[in-house]
Write a protein that holds these residues in place. Sequence first.
Motif, PDB file in Angstrom:
ATOM      1  N   GLU A 181       0.828  -1.205   0.000  1.00 54.89           N
ATOM      2  CA  GLU A 181       0.000   0.000   0.000  1.00 54.89           C
ATOM      3  C   GLU A 181       0.862   1.254   0.000  1.00 54.89           C
ATOM      4  O   GLU A 181       0.601   2.208  -0.756  1.00 54.89           O
ATOM      5  N   TYR A 217      -7.166  -3.437  -1.837  1.00 55.83           N
ATOM      6  CA  TYR A 217      -8.210  -3.177  -0.836  1.00 55.83           C
ATOM      7  C   TYR A 217      -9.310  -4.227  -0.895  1.00 55.83           C
ATOM      8  O   TYR A 217      -9.885  -4.586   0.144  1.00 55.83           O
ATOM      9  N   GLN A 220      -8.105  -7.168   0.970  1.00 53.40           N
ATOM     10  CA  GLN A 220      -8.160  -6.919   2.410  1.00 53.40           C
ATOM     11  C   GLN A 220      -9.575  -6.655   2.915  1.00 53.40           C
ATOM     12  O   GLN A 220      -9.769  -6.432   4.108  1.00 53.40           O
ATOM     13  N   LYS A 221     -10.541  -6.661   2.010  1.00 49.98           N
ATOM     14  CA  LYS A 221     -11.943  -6.392   2.350  1.00 49.98           C
ATOM     15  C   LYS A 221     -12.133  -4.987   2.945  1.00 49.98           C
ATOM     16  O   LYS A 221     -13.004  -4.753   3.780  1.00 49.98           O
ATOM     17  N   ARG A 222     -11.359  -4.057   2.460  1.00 47.25           N
ATOM     18  CA  ARG A 222     -11.496  -2.643   2.842  1.00 47.25           C
ATOM     19  C   ARG A 222     -12.311  -1.959   1.744  1.00 47.25           C
ATOM     20  O   ARG A 222     -11.805  -1.255   0.887  1.00 47.25           O
ATOM     21  N   TYR A 223     -13.616  -2.179   1.788  1.00 51.46           N
ATOM     22  CA  TYR A 223     -14.476  -1.869   0.655  1.00 51.46           C
ATOM     23  C   TYR A 223     -14.595  -0.372   0.381  1.00 51.46           C
ATOM     24  O   TYR A 223     -14.637   0.040  -0.781  1.00 51.46           O
ATOM     25  N   ASP A 224     -14.660   0.439   1.410  1.00 47.66           N
ATOM     26  CA  ASP A 224     -14.753   1.883   1.184  1.00 47.66           C
ATOM     27  C   ASP A 224     -13.519   2.400   0.455  1.00 47.66           C
ATOM     28  O   ASP A 224     -13.624   3.226  -0.467  1.00 47.66           O
ATOM     29  N   LYS A 225     -12.353   1.923   0.868  1.00 48.42           N
ATOM     30  CA  LYS A 225     -11.118   2.346   0.208  1.00 48.42           C
ATOM     31  C   LYS A 225     -11.053   1.819  -1.224  1.00 48.42           C
ATOM     32  O   LYS A 225     -10.545   2.494  -2.126  1.00 48.42           O
TER      33      LYS A 225
END
Length: 455
Positions: A181, A217, A220-225
């Motif tokens: 990242e 993302y 990593q399941k960081r959906y907003d990002k």
Amino acid sequence: MKRSFKYILGSALMLLVVSCSDLDKEPISNFSGQGFYKKPSDAQAGVTGIYNSMQSVFRLNFAYWGEGRADNVTTKHAGDPRALQSNDLTPIINSAKWDGFYTLISRANYAIKYTPQVFGEGESALKRELLGQAHGLRAVAYFYLTRIWGEVPLITEPYESVDQDVFVKRNGTDEVLAKVEEDLLFAVENCSASYSGAKNRVLFTKGAAYAFLTQLYMWQKRYDKAIAAAEKVIGDSQYTLVAMNDWNDIFVKGVSTESIFEIGYNEVQTNALRTLYALGSDSDYVPSTKFIASLEKGDLRQPRIYDVAEVQPRKIWKFFGQGFKDESPEPSSNNIVLTRLADIILLKAEAHANLNQSAEALELLNRIRKRAGLDVMDEATANNEYKSVIDAILHERSVELCFEGHRWFDLVRTGTAISTMQPINGLSNKGNLLWPLHESATLRNTNMKQNEFYK
């Protein structure tokens, strides 16, 4: 395909003598970053050497790592194709080697350290571009390494001293992905938004950095990002979906408006696309019966992917054009597309669906469906035909991005690899989702412990 930029890559090794596989380091006397990096053209040659490494790393293995263990392909070949399809991975298969990645990373580390020195303290657009590209390419390497092997050595400095520890250990996946990242965000800030001509898709750009951030993302399941990064790509006017009639040209001709980042090849620097997909009954992979049955009636992509006249298609046309019949075993000069707009649109759709934003998800999904000549899908239809909007999107990724190196990673990151592959090859253990470390890595370094499942 004669792209002038790509011929530069072929001469990179003559300009940059950097050899540094993961644990088999060359003596320091064989290469000195300080001795090589004297002027800006040396820095350019150094970064060109990173692209040269990328050509070698992905020429064959992009398909082994991304497709070989998944459900869209089947094979009659021995070696890695059979081992991956039957889930019989061992520490001696070729795709278990990570040496090429660490050669790429070594070259990136040299470029990152020494490029600033040749430009001095002043601001330079070229310096920023070269550093951005080096960070971006290193990020891609570590992103693949972690998805394939899990914990891997995180090396961010060039090997230049006998005081440096060559018997490195593996770093945790969170630490490695944090560096991925960081490198991609650096690339966003320093890479150019575009380059002239064909270079625009084979050099790392801001758009490429945002595209790989979207993939990261989602992993990593960081959906907003993921949504925010995807919007940077989708909102960039240089990226547009091609018409269905030109769909094969994304891969046959390369550098299309849909492409975001692809690895450049030519008649000198070739890849194994023919071996993988095009040699008829002797190719590594052909479409599986399950994949063929998964296509919806009237899908305009189907005859562009394989010969629908054959009961069991003998070759995949997607990368060579509809009606392709050349049985030559010669290597291919096609570019390999690592990410394109359709990939990012569908990832953004999936992120919205995971956040229960079905309207946004379906609008994006239907952009791809409409191009393929399919009916617009609403939530009720998605639930009825595919159990959920998320499943409908994953099905669309399976078809739209088939054989491009995404399917296995999609199965793993969505937690569906075991349920999908167990009926096919008996996959049942989460530890088995990773590749084994090749025996060459564990034999050279006693600190390099084998993945638990393969001990």
